[in-house]
Scaffold this motif. Structure first.
Motif, mmCIF file in Angstrom:
data_model
loop_
_atom_site.group_PDB
_atom_site.id
_atom_site.type_symbol
_atom_site.label_atom_id
_atom_site.label_comp_id
_atom_site.label_asym_id
_atom_site.label_seq_id
_atom_site.Cartn_x
_atom_site.Cartn_y
_atom_site.Cartn_z
ATOM 1 N N TYR A 75 1.289 -1.350 -0.037
ATOM 2 C CA TYR A 75 -0.039 -0.332 -0.264
ATOM 3 C C TYR A 75 1.141 1.429 -0.091
ATOM 4 O O TYR A 75 0.506 2.071 -0.879
ATOM 5 C CB TYR A 75 -0.841 0.211 1.005
ATOM 6 C CG TYR A 75 -1.972 1.440 1.705
ATOM 7 C CD1 TYR A 75 -2.965 0.751 0.525
ATOM 8 C CD2 TYR A 75 -0.908 2.054 2.498
ATOM 9 C CE1 TYR A 75 -3.629 2.630 1.148
ATOM 10 C CE2 TYR A 75 -1.753 2.965 2.079
ATOM 11 C CZ TYR A 75 -3.470 3.177 1.710
ATOM 12 O OH TYR A 75 -4.272 4.397 2.029
ATOM 13 N N ARG A 76 2.093 1.216 0.920
ATOM 14 C CA ARG A 76 2.341 2.649 1.625
ATOM 15 C C ARG A 76 4.343 2.467 -0.038
ATOM 16 O O ARG A 76 3.869 3.152 -0.794
ATOM 17 C CB ARG A 76 3.223 2.887 2.776
ATOM 18 C CG ARG A 76 2.485 2.534 3.722
ATOM 19 C CD ARG A 76 2.445 2.379 4.748
ATOM 20 N NE ARG A 76 3.456 1.792 5.361
ATOM 21 C CZ ARG A 76 4.409 1.972 6.083
ATOM 22 N NH1 ARG A 76 4.945 2.764 6.502
ATOM 23 N NH2 ARG A 76 4.959 0.440 6.024
ATOM 24 N N PHE A 77 4.241 1.255 -0.513
ATOM 25 C CA PHE A 77 5.782 1.467 -1.254
ATOM 26 C C PHE A 77 5.757 0.520 -2.387
ATOM 27 O O PHE A 77 6.264 0.536 -3.001
ATOM 28 C CB PHE A 77 7.187 0.381 -0.626
ATOM 29 C CG PHE A 77 7.217 1.511 1.020
ATOM 30 C CD1 PHE A 77 7.801 2.586 0.901
ATOM 31 C CD2 PHE A 77 6.521 0.787 1.365
ATOM 32 C CE1 PHE A 77 8.498 3.380 1.813
ATOM 33 C CE2 PHE A 77 7.188 1.713 3.369
ATOM 34 C CZ PHE A 77 8.132 2.814 3.226
ATOM 35 N N HIS A 79 -6.248 1.742 -11.010
ATOM 36 C CA HIS A 79 -5.677 2.900 -9.577
ATOM 37 C C HIS A 79 -4.488 2.925 -8.852
ATOM 38 O O HIS A 79 -3.713 3.738 -9.006
ATOM 39 C CB HIS A 79 -6.511 2.629 -8.749
ATOM 40 C CG HIS A 79 -7.929 3.256 -9.249
ATOM 41 N ND1 HIS A 79 -9.091 2.691 -8.830
ATOM 42 C CD2 HIS A 79 -8.611 3.764 -10.391
ATOM 43 C CE1 HIS A 79 -10.455 2.914 -9.208
ATOM 44 N NE2 HIS A 79 -10.288 3.400 -9.826
ATOM 45 N N SER A 80 -4.415 1.351 -9.351
ATOM 46 C CA SER A 80 -2.265 1.324 -8.739
ATOM 47 C C SER A 80 -1.617 1.527 -9.608
ATOM 48 O O SER A 80 -0.451 1.941 -9.111
ATOM 49 C CB SER A 80 -2.353 -0.470 -8.504
ATOM 50 O OG SER A 80 -3.347 -0.308 -7.813
ATOM 51 N N THR A 81 -2.298 1.175 -10.979
ATOM 52 C CA THR A 81 -0.783 2.179 -11.595
ATOM 53 C C THR A 81 -0.711 3.808 -12.050
ATOM 54 O O THR A 81 0.733 3.723 -12.135
ATOM 55 C CB THR A 81 -1.461 1.497 -13.593
ATOM 56 O OG1 THR A 81 -1.110 0.383 -13.786
ATOM 57 C CG2 THR A 81 -0.301 1.861 -14.651
ATOM 58 N N ASN A 82 -2.069 4.661 -11.971
ATOM 59 C CA ASN A 82 -2.334 5.991 -12.013
ATOM 60 C C ASN A 82 -1.323 5.955 -10.174
ATOM 61 O O ASN A 82 -0.950 7.410 -10.840
ATOM 62 C CB ASN A 82 -3.669 6.354 -11.354
ATOM 63 C CG ASN A 82 -4.065 5.889 -12.887
ATOM 64 O OD1 ASN A 82 -2.979 6.113 -14.076
ATOM 65 N ND2 ASN A 82 -5.181 5.840 -12.958
ATOM 66 N N ARG A 88 2.401 2.349 -8.533
ATOM 67 C CA ARG A 88 2.307 1.160 -7.422
ATOM 68 C C ARG A 88 2.626 0.026 -8.245
ATOM 69 O O ARG A 88 2.823 -0.808 -7.747
ATOM 70 C CB ARG A 88 1.110 0.400 -6.585
ATOM 71 C CG ARG A 88 0.408 1.101 -4.941
ATOM 72 C CD ARG A 88 0.943 2.300 -4.999
ATOM 73 N NE ARG A 88 0.720 3.111 -4.112
ATOM 74 C CZ ARG A 88 1.172 4.914 -2.479
ATOM 75 N NH1 ARG A 88 1.128 5.445 -4.463
ATOM 76 N NH2 ARG A 88 1.455 4.797 -2.211
ATOM 77 N N LEU A 89 2.387 -0.197 -9.526
ATOM 78 C CA LEU A 89 3.019 -0.784 -10.119
ATOM 79 C C LEU A 89 4.494 -1.112 -10.649
ATOM 80 O O LEU A 89 5.156 -1.833 -11.624
ATOM 81 C CB LEU A 89 1.987 -1.217 -11.324
ATOM 82 C CG LEU A 89 0.918 -1.764 -11.217
ATOM 83 C CD1 LEU A 89 -0.103 -2.364 -11.789
ATOM 84 C CD2 LEU A 89 1.155 -3.266 -9.722
#
Length: 619
Positions: free
Chosen positions: A75-77, A216-219, A222-223
């Motif tokens: 979530y954070r890194f 959302h993770s890509t934006n 996070r990926l």
């Protein structure tokens, strides 16, 4: 933050975990009551199959710190945490091909027996004491940390969960021994996976589907998984995770009593290796579940981070807070997740208690009282389980008083694991290293790893090396949260921005490599070990793993150890006479006990079974 309370069904589901775990201990206590030997109690009679052992290894490896902490890390890194899959693969391969064959074929019960057989008694005792202190401290924190996180988010009683964990683990360890621990771990592993799956399914539904989670993770960056920056000060990069992570987990896993004790409980060496490789699949499954849980959690909180907005007080509370939100209208499912988290705690604590009892009995009790009967040995083993259960639970009480030291206590596992890995590597891979080099290397490794870790605790790394990815509080409802004024940090020495800022994943590597380097140098200064004095069963040079090396290089790696007299099976047979002499200081000393070799080698599978050194007792 106002804690959300458990419903009745949540308590029912959670209580069922403890009842079933205790029931497994009672079942094996009744079933195995006629096999009252310490060998049966501590290593399951060495007749376990690979299936339950594989599940047990995975459950023990994945504590509640993983269930709660790994999603928070993602979530954070970001999802670079998934690169630990590479570390796990290296750890399992090295454990099964390098360390396990030596431990299994030497017929030991405690891994620290090996150190006496290879070096001498002081080296063995020094390593055992370090392991005991490290494990008690770590286990106490493993019990307390998740209990605190769940208490502050769910309102679940803090000390009720702490003492329930300690009492239940001690109960089924004391009654059922290793078999109870292994089968309970297998059950708890299933609970962990089911708990994760419920979070993944419901969390994805709340996010509008997995495609939305990925978007959302890509934006949110996070990926961005692969970062090949070689800077060792960066917290997580491809190199720190794949290289540093391998050292860290190999120190905890490859030469750890808890792991090796399960492997040598298998009926054959082939079963032991299969247990490790199937366990790798379990590790990957848990890791993928944890990473996706973190991404789903980010998708849910992307516009209102509960940590930076002050809704929760610590990152470890993110996962339970998320669970209480998505399951708020589904009584029983929050209890299932809590059962999932505490399954990790129960398995880790039970493994630690059983391993502590084993090393204490084998390394201290049998040395001081060599003429104990089987019945007395079993009762002492059970008493040790009870003692260490109380000590680990008491350590959880002490952890509550540590404040900021808790994070340092969690790091002790890695700080001690590195030098231990170096010590066993000196014995197994470098035949010329003597006991002075081993002891000096261990002390050097411990000094280096503690130096860098304590320095990092006093002088935290700069924010530029450890700062998390952007987190938004744009859509949060304003709350009465007081913003703390940043404290002015004292002046930092130059070493704080270099040595003390090293990634925490390299602590183990520092301890291991420091131990190996010092051990080799001291051995050459004091006179290296003669190869003729070492039994072939006790070493496994790297040439054993690289079959295409020439005979000249193989001879060089063996350093004069007499291994060409026959096959590995013949070396095993020849080793029985040596083992008989060494056993005089290791055995439990019945009236007369001889070691009789019974063929334990399966030519078809090229594997060994636990009948290689069968004890025959004469009264």
């Amino acid at each position: 933050m106002e804690a959300k309370s458990f419903a009745v069904w949540d308590y029912v589901v959670f209580a069922a975990l403890f009842v079933i775990s205790s029931g497994i201990g009672v079942f094996f206590a009744i079933k195995e009551r006629k096999k009252a030997t310490s060998r049966e109690f501590l290593v399951g009679g060495r007749q376990m199959s690979f299936g339950p052992v594989a599940l047990s290894l995975t459950a023990s490896f994945m504590s509640a710190v993983t269930v709660l902490g790994a999603p928070s890390e993602v979530y954070r890194f970001g999802a670079s945490f998934v690169l630990f899959s590479i570390s796990y693969a290296f750890v399992i391969i090295l454990t099964s091909e390098l360390f396990l064959p030596v431990f299994y074929r030497s017929g030991i019960t405690s891994t620290y027996e090996y150190l006496q057989l290879r070096f001498n008694k002081p080296v063995r005792f020094a390593a055992t004491v370090i392991y005991i202190v490290q494990t008690i401290l770590y286990t106490g924190v493993v019990v307390y940390a998740p209990a605190l996180a769940l208490n502050q988010v769910t309102g679940f009683d803090l000390w009720g969960s702490v003492f329930a964990t300690g009492i239940v683990c001690t109960f089924y360890c004391t009654l059922g021994g290793l078999k109870a621990v292994v089968w309970t771990d297998a059950f708890q592993m299933v609970v962990m996976i089911v708990g994760f799956l419920t979070v993944l399914i419901q969390g994805s539904a709340h996010a509008g589907g997995l495609h939305n989670v990925i978007e959302h993770s890509t934006n949110g960056s996070r990926l961005n998984i692969f970062d090949f920056d070689v800077d060792p000060l960066r917290r997580h990069t491809f190199w720190t995770i794949s290289v540093g992570g391998t050292f860290t987990w190999l120190g905890i896993y490859g030469v750890n009593q808890s792991t090796i004790q399960r492997c040598i409980s298998c009926k054959t060496e082939k079963h032991a290796k299969l247990a490790l490789y199937f366990n790798l699949l379990g590790l990957w499954i848990i890791l993928v579940c944890a990473v996706f849980s973190g991404l789903i959690m980010y998708s849910h909180f992307r516009d209102c981070d509960p940590w930076t907005s002050g809704i929760i007080s610590a990152p470890d509370q993110l996962m339970p807070y998320f669970v209480m939100e998505i399951f708020s209208m589904m009584p029983g499912l929050p209890g299932l997740f809590v059962a999932c988290a505490f399954s990790g705690t129960l398995s880790t604590v039970a493994a630690s208690i059983n391993a502590l009892a084993t090393v204490t009995f084998e390394d201290f009790v049998k040395s001081c009282f060599p003429h104990l009967s089987d019945k007395m040995s079993t009762w002492i083993s059970k008493g040790l389980c009870l003692l260490f259960g109380v000590m680990c639970t008491s350590m959880a009480v002490a952890a509550s008083l540590m404040g900021g030291v808790v994070q340092a206590a969690l790091s002790i596992h890695g700080m001690c694991g590195g030098p231990m890995l170096g010590l066993f590597s000196l014995g197994i891979v470098f035949p010329f290293v003597n006991w002075k080099g081993a002891l000096g290397g261990l002390l050097t490794g411990i000094t280096l790893s503690f130096w860098v870790a304590i320095g990092a605790f006093v002088y935290p790394a700069p924010d530029s090396k450890t700062w998390p990815l952007p987190l938004s509080t744009e859509h949060c409802v304003p709350s009465n949260v007081t913003t703390s004024v940043p404290t002015v940090l004292p002046s930092r020495p130059a070493i704080a921005d270099t040595w003390y800022s090293l990634s925490y994943l390299y602590y183990s590597a520092v301890g291991c490599l420091g131990c190996i380097a010092a051990g080799i140098i001291i051995s050459f200064i004091t006179g290296h070990q003669s190869g003729k004095d070492i039994q072939p069963l006790l070493i496994r040079p790297v040439c054993n793993l690289v079959c295409f090396w020439s005979e000249k290089y193989k001879q060089l790696c063996w350093c004069g150890v007499q291994h060409h007299g026959g096959t590995e099976q013949e070396n095993l047979e020849n080793g029985s006479s040596w083992k008989q002499g060494a056993e005089s200081v290791l055995q439990n000393g019945l009236k007369q006990e001889n070691l009789v070799h019974i063929s334990g080698h399966d030519l078809k599978d090229n594997s060994y079974n636990n009948l290689a050194f069968e004890k025959t007792t004469h009264f």
